[in-house]
Design an enzyme around this catalytic site. Structure first.
Site, PDB file in Angstrom:
ATOM      1  N   CYS A  42       0.844  -1.196   0.000  1.00 61.98           N
ATOM      2  CA  CYS A  42       0.000   0.000   0.000  1.00 61.98           C
ATOM      3  C   CYS A  42       0.886   1.254   0.000  1.00 61.98           C
ATOM      4  O   CYS A  42       1.995   1.245   0.538  1.00 61.98           O
ATOM      5  CB  CYS A  42      -0.911   0.001   1.228  1.00 61.98           C
ATOM      6  SG  CYS A  42      -2.087   1.381   1.234  1.00 61.98           S
ATOM      7  N   ARG A  46       2.960   4.745   6.406  1.00 62.82           N
ATOM      8  CA  ARG A  46       3.373   3.994   7.601  1.00 62.82           C
ATOM      9  C   ARG A  46       3.842   2.580   7.286  1.00 62.82           C
ATOM     10  O   ARG A  46       4.198   1.826   8.183  1.00 62.82           O
ATOM     11  CB  ARG A  46       2.193   3.929   8.594  1.00 62.82           C
ATOM     12  CG  ARG A  46       1.732   5.287   9.065  1.00 62.82           C
ATOM     13  CD  ARG A  46       0.375   5.201   9.732  1.00 62.82           C
ATOM     14  NE  ARG A  46      -0.682   4.826   8.793  1.00 62.82           N
ATOM     15  CZ  ARG A  46      -1.956   4.669   9.128  1.00 62.82           C
ATOM     16  NH1 ARG A  46      -2.329   4.834  10.383  1.00 62.82           N
ATOM     17  NH2 ARG A  46      -2.860   4.338   8.219  1.00 62.82           N
ATOM     18  N   HIS A  98      -2.239  -4.075   4.865  1.00 64.89           N
ATOM     19  CA  HIS A  98      -2.056  -3.698   6.267  1.00 64.89           C
ATOM     20  C   HIS A  98      -3.410  -3.430   6.901  1.00 64.89           C
ATOM     21  O   HIS A  98      -4.313  -2.891   6.258  1.00 64.89           O
ATOM     22  CB  HIS A  98      -1.128  -2.477   6.401  1.00 64.89           C
ATOM     23  CG  HIS A  98      -1.700  -1.211   5.845  1.00 64.89           C
ATOM     24  ND1 HIS A  98      -2.247  -0.228   6.640  1.00 64.89           N
ATOM     25  CD2 HIS A  98      -1.847  -0.778   4.570  1.00 64.89           C
ATOM     26  CE1 HIS A  98      -2.677   0.761   5.875  1.00 64.89           C
ATOM     27  NE2 HIS A  98      -2.457   0.456   4.611  1.00 64.89           N
ATOM     28  N   CYS A 101      -6.172  -0.105   6.824  1.00 68.17           N
ATOM     29  CA  CYS A 101      -5.917   0.507   5.514  1.00 68.17           C
ATOM     30  C   CYS A 101      -7.056   1.475   5.164  1.00 68.17           C
ATOM     31  O   CYS A 101      -8.230   1.090   5.157  1.00 68.17           O
ATOM     32  CB  CYS A 101      -5.800  -0.582   4.452  1.00 68.17           C
ATOM     33  SG  CYS A 101      -5.447   0.059   2.801  1.00 68.17           S
TER      34      CYS A 101
HETATM   35 CO    CO Z   1      -3.453   1.178   2.991  1.00 66.58          CO
END
Ligand code: CO
Length: 202
Positions: A42, A46, A98, A101
């Site tokens: 993604c 982070r 993750h 998201c």
């Molecule tokens: Co994401």
């Protein structure tokens, strides 16, 4: 004065620190790259591929987009996979989602978000495939977490369907596809145990 001057200073410090440890690092790396891994993750700030894998420049080839999708008609992502598999001969392709998201959340919230809704359409399709199972979960966070995992599994299947992946396997190339989910709250990767290493186990 430029508002991004501190970035150039950070960059200089970073390069100097690496050169202090390995004087030939950049000159050697500038000649060629030989990564064993392709990371598709993604775009979320982070979830930085190299850092969370503890990998230095040169060790992982990276493609990132919102909600780590491999869309059958996305020339950008397909070109990355093609180059990674046929030229770099990576041994592993990692699809990493993750929890938490924003892309998955936006696909679930039923609101209008503009242009990005077209991109998230694919996530909404995955929701539809598994609607009964997802709707049975009343906790919205847990529902979103499951969709994060289902999305990763779907993208693993999309990669396995790609023509260059079939070609690589038919030629006996060593290549495995893996599905992982990253936990923002503790920095740990979870293996979804959906790895595929050839046409036979797909
Ligand atoms: Co994401």
């Amino acid at each position: 004065m430029s508002k991004i001057n501190h970035l150039f200073e950070n960059n200089k410090k970073w390069a100097e620190q690496i050169k202090a440890e390995q004087p030939n690092f950049f000159t050697q790396l500038s000649k060629q790259q030989n990564p064993e891994y392709l990371w598709i993750g993604c775009s979320d700030s982070r979830v930085p591929a190299n850092e969370l894998l503890g990998m230095a420049p040169g060790e992982v080839f990276v493609h990132r987009n919102i909600a780590n999708q491999v869309i059958h008609t996305d020339l950008n992502c397909l070109s990355v996979i093609h180059f990674a598999v046929e030229i770099l001969k990576v041994k592993h392709i990692i699809i990493c989602g993750h929890y938490g998201c924003g892309g998955i959340g936006a696909a679930l919230d039923g609101k209008q978000h503009g242009l990005i809704d077209h991109w998230l359409r694919h996530i909404k399709d995955i929701y539809r495939f598994h609607q009964q199972k997802l709707d049975a979960i009343t906790d919205l966070q847990e529902r979103s977490n499951l969709l994060c995992e289902l999305n990763v599994m779907e993208q693993v299947a999309h990669i396995c369907d790609a023509s260059m992946i079939h070609k690589a396997w038919q030629q006996g190339q060593e290549l495995s596809i893996h599905g992982l989910v990253y936990k923002l709250h503790d920095g740990i990767l979870k293996d979804l145990n959906v790895s595929v290493s050839g046409i036979d186990n797909f």
